[in-house]
Design a protein around this motif. Sequence first.
Motif, PDB file in Angstrom:
ATOM      1  N   ILE A  35       0.855  -1.186   0.000  1.00 51.96           N
ATOM      2  CA  ILE A  35       0.000   0.000   0.000  1.00 51.96           C
ATOM      3  C   ILE A  35       0.890   1.234   0.000  1.00 51.96           C
ATOM      4  O   ILE A  35       1.562   1.530   1.000  1.00 51.96           O
ATOM      5  CB  ILE A  35      -0.933   0.004   1.230  1.00 51.96           C
ATOM      6  CG1 ILE A  35      -1.855  -1.217   1.198  1.00 51.96           C
ATOM      7  CG2 ILE A  35      -1.770   1.269   1.269  1.00 51.96           C
ATOM      8  CD1 ILE A  35      -1.422  -2.337   2.054  1.00 51.96           C
ATOM      9  N   PRO A  36       0.955   1.974  -1.121  1.00 56.29           N
ATOM     10  CA  PRO A  36       1.776   3.182  -1.150  1.00 56.29           C
ATOM     11  C   PRO A  36       1.125   4.295  -0.328  1.00 56.29           C
ATOM     12  O   PRO A  36      -0.091   4.464  -0.351  1.00 56.29           O
ATOM     13  CB  PRO A  36       1.840   3.538  -2.636  1.00 56.29           C
ATOM     14  CG  PRO A  36       0.650   2.893  -3.247  1.00 56.29           C
ATOM     15  CD  PRO A  36       0.312   1.691  -2.408  1.00 56.29           C
ATOM     16  N   ILE A  37       1.929   5.029   0.385  1.00 54.50           N
ATOM     17  CA  ILE A  37       1.441   6.173   1.155  1.00 54.50           C
ATOM     18  C   ILE A  37       1.406   7.378   0.208  1.00 54.50           C
ATOM     19  O   ILE A  37       2.383   7.662  -0.481  1.00 54.50           O
ATOM     20  CB  ILE A  37       2.348   6.437   2.373  1.00 54.50           C
ATOM     21  CG1 ILE A  37       2.249   5.244   3.329  1.00 54.50           C
ATOM     22  CG2 ILE A  37       1.960   7.731   3.070  1.00 54.50           C
ATOM     23  CD1 ILE A  37       3.162   5.311   4.515  1.00 54.50           C
ATOM     24  N   THR A  91      -7.899  -0.289  -1.970  1.00 56.21           N
ATOM     25  CA  THR A  91      -8.697  -1.411  -2.461  1.00 56.21           C
ATOM     26  C   THR A  91      -7.741  -2.526  -2.870  1.00 56.21           C
ATOM     27  O   THR A  91      -6.620  -2.265  -3.318  1.00 56.21           O
ATOM     28  CB  THR A  91      -9.573  -1.004  -3.659  1.00 56.21           C
ATOM     29  OG1 THR A  91      -8.734  -0.495  -4.693  1.00 56.21           O
ATOM     30  CG2 THR A  91     -10.593   0.047  -3.257  1.00 56.21           C
ATOM     31  N   ALA A  92      -8.178  -3.748  -2.697  1.00 57.97           N
ATOM     32  CA  ALA A  92      -7.333  -4.896  -3.020  1.00 57.97           C
ATOM     33  C   ALA A  92      -8.206  -6.008  -3.588  1.00 57.97           C
ATOM     34  O   ALA A  92      -9.434  -5.984  -3.468  1.00 57.97           O
ATOM     35  CB  ALA A  92      -6.597  -5.371  -1.773  1.00 57.97           C
ATOM     36  N   GLN A  93      -7.545  -6.984  -4.193  1.00 61.17           N
ATOM     37  CA  GLN A  93      -8.266  -8.084  -4.820  1.00 61.17           C
ATOM     38  C   GLN A  93      -7.487  -9.375  -4.657  1.00 61.17           C
ATOM     39  O   GLN A  93      -6.260  -9.399  -4.757  1.00 61.17           O
ATOM     40  CB  GLN A  93      -8.471  -7.791  -6.307  1.00 61.17           C
ATOM     41  CG  GLN A  93      -9.315  -8.812  -7.031  1.00 61.17           C
ATOM     42  CD  GLN A  93      -9.537  -8.406  -8.476  1.00 61.17           C
ATOM     43  OE1 GLN A  93      -8.687  -8.661  -9.322  1.00 61.17           O
ATOM     44  NE2 GLN A  93     -10.685  -7.775  -8.739  1.00 61.17           N
ATOM     45  N   PHE A  94      -8.222 -10.461  -4.402  1.00 67.80           N
ATOM     46  CA  PHE A  94      -7.657 -11.816  -4.411  1.00 67.80           C
ATOM     47  C   PHE A  94      -8.412 -12.571  -5.495  1.00 67.80           C
ATOM     48  O   PHE A  94      -9.643 -12.601  -5.495  1.00 67.80           O
ATOM     49  CB  PHE A  94      -7.853 -12.496  -3.049  1.00 67.80           C
ATOM     50  CG  PHE A  94      -7.325 -13.897  -3.008  1.00 67.80           C
ATOM     51  CD1 PHE A  94      -5.984 -14.134  -2.774  1.00 67.80           C
ATOM     52  CD2 PHE A  94      -8.171 -14.980  -3.213  1.00 67.80           C
ATOM     53  CE1 PHE A  94      -5.484 -15.429  -2.735  1.00 67.80           C
ATOM     54  CE2 PHE A  94      -7.683 -16.269  -3.178  1.00 67.80           C
ATOM     55  CZ  PHE A  94      -6.337 -16.496  -2.943  1.00 67.80           C
ATOM     56  N   ARG A  95      -7.678 -13.191  -6.433  1.00 69.31           N
ATOM     57  CA  ARG A  95      -8.330 -13.837  -7.578  1.00 69.31           C
ATOM     58  C   ARG A  95      -7.661 -15.168  -7.904  1.00 69.31           C
ATOM     59  O   ARG A  95      -6.437 -15.291  -7.871  1.00 69.31           O
ATOM     60  CB  ARG A  95      -8.243 -12.928  -8.788  1.00 69.31           C
ATOM     61  CG  ARG A  95      -8.762 -13.578 -10.066  1.00 69.31           C
ATOM     62  CD  ARG A  95      -8.547 -12.710 -11.251  1.00 69.31           C
ATOM     63  NE  ARG A  95      -9.690 -11.816 -11.366  1.00 69.31           N
ATOM     64  CZ  ARG A  95      -9.783 -10.853 -12.237  1.00 69.31           C
ATOM     65  NH1 ARG A  95      -8.795 -10.604 -13.058  1.00 69.31           N
ATOM     66  NH2 ARG A  95     -10.869 -10.111 -12.300  1.00 69.31           N
ATOM     67  N   ARG A  96      -8.503 -16.135  -8.225  1.00 72.62           N
ATOM     68  CA  ARG A  96      -8.058 -17.407  -8.791  1.00 72.62           C
ATOM     69  C   ARG A  96      -8.887 -17.621 -10.054  1.00 72.62           C
ATOM     70  O   ARG A  96     -10.111 -17.689 -10.001  1.00 72.62           O
ATOM     71  CB  ARG A  96      -8.282 -18.581  -7.832  1.00 72.62           C
ATOM     72  CG  ARG A  96      -7.354 -18.585  -6.648  1.00 72.62           C
ATOM     73  CD  ARG A  96      -5.923 -18.939  -7.106  1.00 72.62           C
ATOM     74  NE  ARG A  96      -5.038 -19.099  -5.990  1.00 72.62           N
ATOM     75  CZ  ARG A  96      -4.314 -18.142  -5.438  1.00 72.62           C
ATOM     76  NH1 ARG A  96      -4.401 -16.904  -5.909  1.00 72.62           N
ATOM     77  NH2 ARG A  96      -3.505 -18.383  -4.445  1.00 72.62           N
ATOM     78  N   ARG A  97      -8.214 -17.732 -11.193  1.00 71.69           N
ATOM     79  CA  ARG A  97      -8.919 -17.793 -12.476  1.00 71.69           C
ATOM     80  C   ARG A  97      -9.314 -19.201 -12.894  1.00 71.69           C
ATOM     81  O   ARG A  97     -10.332 -19.386 -13.528  1.00 71.69           O
ATOM     82  CB  ARG A  97      -8.066 -17.165 -13.573  1.00 71.69           C
ATOM     83  CG  ARG A  97      -7.911 -15.678 -13.389  1.00 71.69           C
ATOM     84  CD  ARG A  97      -7.037 -15.102 -14.492  1.00 71.69           C
ATOM     85  NE  ARG A  97      -6.727 -13.726 -14.192  1.00 71.69           N
ATOM     86  CZ  ARG A  97      -7.130 -12.712 -14.907  1.00 71.69           C
ATOM     87  NH1 ARG A  97      -7.849 -12.910 -15.983  1.00 71.69           N
ATOM     88  NH2 ARG A  97      -6.814 -11.492 -14.563  1.00 71.69           N
ATOM     89  N   ARG A  98      -8.530 -20.200 -12.583  1.00 72.78           N
ATOM     90  CA  ARG A  98      -8.812 -21.549 -13.068  1.00 72.78           C
ATOM     91  C   ARG A  98      -8.795 -22.524 -11.898  1.00 72.78           C
ATOM     92  O   ARG A  98      -7.781 -23.142 -11.630  1.00 72.78           O
ATOM     93  CB  ARG A  98      -7.806 -21.937 -14.126  1.00 72.78           C
ATOM     94  CG  ARG A  98      -7.834 -20.992 -15.329  1.00 72.78           C
ATOM     95  CD  ARG A  98      -6.836 -21.388 -16.358  1.00 72.78           C
ATOM     96  NE  ARG A  98      -7.328 -22.592 -17.009  1.00 72.78           N
ATOM     97  CZ  ARG A  98      -6.639 -23.263 -17.905  1.00 72.78           C
ATOM     98  NH1 ARG A  98      -5.444 -22.881 -18.260  1.00 72.78           N
ATOM     99  NH2 ARG A  98      -7.149 -24.345 -18.456  1.00 72.78           N
ATOM    100  N   ILE A  99      -9.927 -22.663 -11.249  1.00 67.65           N
ATOM    101  CA  ILE A  99     -10.061 -23.593 -10.134  1.00 67.65           C
ATOM    102  C   ILE A  99     -10.776 -24.835 -10.656  1.00 67.65           C
ATOM    103  O   ILE A  99     -11.901 -24.751 -11.149  1.00 67.65           O
ATOM    104  CB  ILE A  99     -10.886 -22.974  -8.987  1.00 67.65           C
ATOM    105  CG1 ILE A  99     -10.238 -21.676  -8.497  1.00 67.65           C
ATOM    106  CG2 ILE A  99     -11.045 -23.970  -7.839  1.00 67.65           C
ATOM    107  CD1 ILE A  99     -11.137 -20.850  -7.600  1.00 67.65           C
TER     108      ILE A  99
END
Length: 194
Positions: A35-37, A91-99
């Motif tokens: 997270i940049p300040i 804001t942040a994101q956690f993603r898995r594309r091919r489960i």
Amino acid sequence: MSIINHYEPDFERECIYVPKVYNECTITDCPIYRIPIPRTFPPAVNVVECEITQITTEGTVTAPGEVSATVNFVINIEYDSNGDTQFIQQTAQFRRRRIALEGALDGMEVVILPLIRCLNCRPVDGGTVIECDVGVYIVVKVVALVQLEVLGRFCPEPPECEDVLPIGCPEWFEMAESGAFWPPFPPQPNRVRR
């Protein structure tokens, strides 16, 4: 003799129209978010508190037997800059594309139950960036509406979707392996039967 007599005396036969879970799995991870300040803020000396809010999920069937899962959230940080308290958000994101999830077909719904926790944060790069270890535990389910006859109790914890080599946050992985996050919903109170 009716078929209902084959059931336990405490249970009643019920037909319900509900989303049926065709398959499910869990994902446990501990990614690091930077997270940049903002330049108008003073640099960080230490992090006082970190909290995750505004969690939203999105899941889709991408191919037969395969789904994608996305969890969006906001990282809220309170930090100290030599006696002055500062607040920043990212804001942040956690993603898995091919489960791989056997049984997933086009038209089915993907349900995601997230548990996201900010575990540890530290200033880096001379206090211009804050790095946070975020514990992620999500249950991914593929469901479809069906009519079922049921007798109920909580289901066991699903298997892991994928193997992750724990790089950091060993306590988070130990909690997930111990079953501390299951079930991801409150238990149903006992009902009095009349």
